[in-house]
Write a protein that holds these residues in place. Structure first.
Motif, PDB file in Angstrom:
ATOM      1  N   UNK A   1      93.295 -25.290  17.872  1.00  0.00           N
ATOM      2  CA  UNK A   1      94.507 -24.917  17.165  1.00  0.00           C
ATOM      3  C   UNK A   1      95.418 -26.128  17.012  1.00  0.00           C
ATOM      4  N   UNK A   2      96.424 -25.960  16.173  1.00  0.00           N
ATOM      5  CA  UNK A   2      97.414 -27.020  15.984  1.00  0.00           C
ATOM      6  C   UNK A   2      97.975 -26.986  14.583  1.00  0.00           C
ATOM      7  N   UNK A   3      98.998 -27.768  14.371  1.00  0.00           N
ATOM      8  CA  UNK A   3      99.626 -27.828  13.063  1.00  0.00           C
ATOM      9  C   UNK A   3      98.768 -28.554  12.043  1.00  0.00           C
ATOM     10  N   UNK A   4      99.310 -28.689  10.848  1.00  0.00           N
ATOM     11  CA  UNK A   4      98.583 -29.371   9.772  1.00  0.00           C
ATOM     12  C   UNK A   4      98.334 -30.832  10.138  1.00  0.00           C
ATOM     13  N   UNK A   5      97.109 -31.304   9.840  1.00  0.00           N
ATOM     14  CA  UNK A   5      96.779 -32.705  10.063  1.00  0.00           C
ATOM     15  C   UNK A   5      96.499 -33.082  11.501  1.00  0.00           C
ATOM     16  N   UNK A   6      96.275 -32.103  12.369  1.00  0.00           N
ATOM     17  CA  UNK A   6      96.061 -32.404  13.788  1.00  0.00           C
ATOM     18  C   UNK A   6      94.671 -32.955  14.077  1.00  0.00           C
ATOM     19  N   UNK A   7      93.730 -32.802  13.144  1.00  0.00           N
ATOM     20  CA  UNK A   7      92.390 -33.359  13.337  1.00  0.00           C
ATOM     21  C   UNK A   7      91.396 -32.403  13.956  1.00  0.00           C
TER      22      UNK A   7
ATOM     23  N   UNK B   1      99.880 -18.790  28.335  1.00  0.00           N
ATOM     24  CA  UNK B   1      98.489 -18.549  28.737  1.00  0.00           C
ATOM     25  C   UNK B   1      97.818 -19.848  29.194  1.00  0.00           C
ATOM     26  N   UNK B   2      98.271 -20.402  30.322  1.00  0.00           N
ATOM     27  CA  UNK B   2      97.748 -21.704  30.761  1.00  0.00           C
ATOM     28  C   UNK B   2      96.280 -21.712  31.151  1.00  0.00           C
ATOM     29  N   UNK B   3      95.733 -20.546  31.526  1.00  0.00           N
ATOM     30  CA  UNK B   3      94.321 -20.503  31.889  1.00  0.00           C
ATOM     31  C   UNK B   3      93.422 -20.659  30.669  1.00  0.00           C
ATOM     32  N   UNK B   4      93.826 -20.037  29.570  1.00  0.00           N
ATOM     33  CA  UNK B   4      93.019 -20.106  28.337  1.00  0.00           C
ATOM     34  C   UNK B   4      93.360 -21.323  27.490  1.00  0.00           C
ATOM     35  N   UNK B   5      94.614 -21.685  27.419  1.00  0.00           N
ATOM     36  CA  UNK B   5      95.083 -22.704  26.471  1.00  0.00           C
ATOM     37  C   UNK B   5      95.386 -24.036  27.150  1.00  0.00           C
ATOM     38  N   UNK B   6      94.877 -25.113  26.555  1.00  0.00           N
ATOM     39  CA  UNK B   6      95.130 -26.455  27.048  1.00  0.00           C
ATOM     40  C   UNK B   6      95.671 -27.309  25.896  1.00  0.00           C
ATOM     41  N   UNK B   7      96.752 -28.014  26.161  1.00  0.00           N
ATOM     42  CA  UNK B   7      97.350 -28.877  25.141  1.00  0.00           C
ATOM     43  C   UNK B   7      96.725 -30.268  25.218  1.00  0.00           C
ATOM     44  N   UNK B   8      96.340 -30.776  24.048  1.00  0.00           N
ATOM     45  CA  UNK B   8      95.745 -32.105  23.948  1.00  0.00           C
ATOM     46  C   UNK B   8      96.630 -32.952  23.030  1.00  0.00           C
ATOM     47  N   UNK B   9      97.082 -34.087  23.516  1.00  0.00           N
ATOM     48  CA  UNK B   9      97.902 -34.976  22.698  1.00  0.00           C
ATOM     49  C   UNK B   9      97.044 -35.532  21.562  1.00  0.00           C
ATOM     50  N   UNK B  10      97.458 -35.255  20.327  1.00  0.00           N
ATOM     51  CA  UNK B  10      96.641 -35.621  19.166  1.00  0.00           C
ATOM     52  C   UNK B  10      97.147 -36.858  18.445  1.00  0.00           C
ATOM     53  N   UNK B  11      98.144 -37.540  19.003  1.00  0.00           N
ATOM     54  CA  UNK B  11      98.612 -38.793  18.411  1.00  0.00           C
ATOM     55  C   UNK B  11      97.927 -39.975  19.086  1.00  0.00           C
TER      56      UNK B  11
END
Length: 221
Positions: free
Chosen positions: A15-21, A188-198
């Motif tokens: 998941x992520x916004x537009x252009x996240x790769x 939902x920290x167990x299911x979702x992990x944030x990845x820095x995309x910059x």
């Protein structure tokens, strides 16, 4: 992989916004899983099955105000219901991992937050359509909105058939999306992990692989 009992097929959404790769990272993740002896399919939303792809054209093209927020949410849910029934569940049933470019978190962010329908409204709609079905892991690619939109614009300029309906919405809409995704990850920290995309493509993929290894107890390379 080690010679032991096969791992149950997993469903991973990006998941992520537009252009996240997301599309690039999904392809790289699929290649890596294959090198580990894990079969997978790559799919996307809206779309991913014949009927859902027809609905995709209605959603990602045309004027930004083409649909009311409720109509947009219903179309997204209809496409997703077809996608689950025709593509995702059959793949999992044959022990193929599913890597999906967007899933229901996009509806929470785009229609729930961005279109101001509310998170509860969207969640209830999803539950009615496909009960509690959800990914085993969701990777949220996060980066500053202006960077993502610049990337997305460059990508669309290279296409002959533009799918930029959401990208053309104003900056505040996209800032709302980013905040909504981070809120989802916090809830939902167990299911979702944030990845820095910059970061570089390779750095992002390294982080993603580390998360997948840890989440599903896969061996190190």
């Amino acid at each position: 992989m080690a010679d032991n009992k096969p791992l149950k097929a997993k469903f991973i959404s990006l998941e992520g916004g537009e252009g996240a790769g997301k599309s690039t990272q999904i392809r790289l993740l699929a290649d890596w899983l294959s090198s580990q002896g894990i079969p997978s399919i790559c799919t996307r939303e809206p779309g991913g099955s014949d009927g859902a792809e027809l609905i995709r054209d209605l959603l990602v093209k045309g004027a930004v105000d083409r649909w009311t927020p409720i109509t947009e949410a219903l179309l997204m849910t209809a496409a997703r219901t077809e996608h689950i029934a025709r593509t995702i569940k059959p793949a999992l049933a044959t022990d193929k991992w599913v890597l999906c470019d967007r899933f229901f978190d996009s509806s929470i962010a785009y229609q729930g937050a961005g279109r101001a329908l509310g998170t509860r409204y969207i969640k209830d709609m999803q539950t009615l359509a496909f009960d509690a079905f959800k990914p085993d892991l969701t990777l949220i690619l996060d980066l500053p909105v202006k960077i993502g939109l610049a990337r997305a614009k460059s990508r669309e300029n290279a296409k002959t058939d533009s799918e930029d309906r959401f990208e053309r919405l104003d900056l505040s809409f996209h800032e709302t999306l980013r905040a909504a995704y981070l809120a989802i990850a916090s809830d939902e920290p167990e299911r979702c992990k944030v990845v820095k995309a910059d970061q570089t493509v390779d750095s992002i993929q390294t982080t993603i692989r580390q998360i997948v290894k840890q989440k599903f107890n896969l061996p190190n390379d």
